[in-house]
Design a protein around this motif. Structure first.
Motif, PDB file in Angstrom:
ATOM      1  N   MET A  54      39.230  42.497  38.534  1.00 45.33           N
ATOM      2  CA  MET A  54      40.307  43.419  38.217  1.00 45.33           C
ATOM      3  C   MET A  54      40.289  44.570  39.202  1.00 45.33           C
ATOM      4  SD  MET A  54      40.377  43.818  34.124  1.00 45.33           S
ATOM      5  CE  MET A  54      39.491  42.559  33.267  1.00 45.33           C
ATOM      6  N   LEU A  75      42.521  49.062  35.650  1.00 48.20           N
ATOM      7  CA  LEU A  75      42.971  48.863  34.282  1.00 48.20           C
ATOM      8  C   LEU A  75      43.825  50.040  33.872  1.00 48.20           C
ATOM      9  CD1 LEU A  75      39.790  47.716  32.320  1.00 48.20           C
ATOM     10  CD2 LEU A  75      41.799  46.358  32.870  1.00 48.20           C
ATOM     11  N   THR A  97      46.678  45.269  33.993  1.00 46.98           N
ATOM     12  CA  THR A  97      45.882  45.303  35.204  1.00 46.98           C
ATOM     13  C   THR A  97      46.789  45.160  36.418  1.00 46.98           C
ATOM     14  OG1 THR A  97      43.918  44.401  36.302  1.00 46.98           O
ATOM     15  CG2 THR A  97      45.403  42.818  35.272  1.00 46.98           C
ATOM     16  N   ASP A 149      34.901  44.301  31.719  1.00 43.01           N
ATOM     17  CA  ASP A 149      35.552  42.999  31.792  1.00 43.01           C
ATOM     18  C   ASP A 149      35.120  42.123  30.609  1.00 43.01           C
ATOM     19  OD1 ASP A 149      37.215  41.032  32.957  1.00 43.01           O
ATOM     20  OD2 ASP A 149      35.483  40.122  33.965  1.00 43.01           O
TER      21      ASP A 149
END
Length: 94
Positions: free
Chosen positions: A1, A4, A47, A82
């Protein structure tokens, strides 16, 4: 990612409206959501790149007729986050 984005909104319908706007406004991907208190509090997680996530979160911040409880943009989240988000998304198979 890459980043976020989290927004916590009071009410299920305003949260769905906010998510729709986030996805239309910025190049972000919906990850999951958490509904608490019977849907009275909804946390949406998206994301994308830092700039896209910031744009999506700012869109919600600028929305009228919603009660934004909290918001955050987390660039390069720690890998432990995560795991937490993956557990959350397992509850809601899309």
């Amino acid at each position: 990612m890459k980043a976020l984005g989290l927004v916590e909104i009071s009410g299920l319908v305003p949260a769905i409206n906010a998510l729709d706007g986030m996805l239309k406004t910025a190049d972000v991907e919906f990850v999951t959501w958490e509904k608490k208190l019977g849907g009275r509090l909804v946390t949406i997680i998206v994301t994308g790149t830092v700039s896209s996530v910031t744009e999506a979160v700012n869109y919600v911040r600028d929305m009228r007729n919603i009660k934004l409880v909290a918001h955050a943009v987390i660039p390069r989240p720690h890998q432990e986050l995560d795991k937490l988000i993956k557990m959350s998304s397992e509850k809601y198979k899309f």
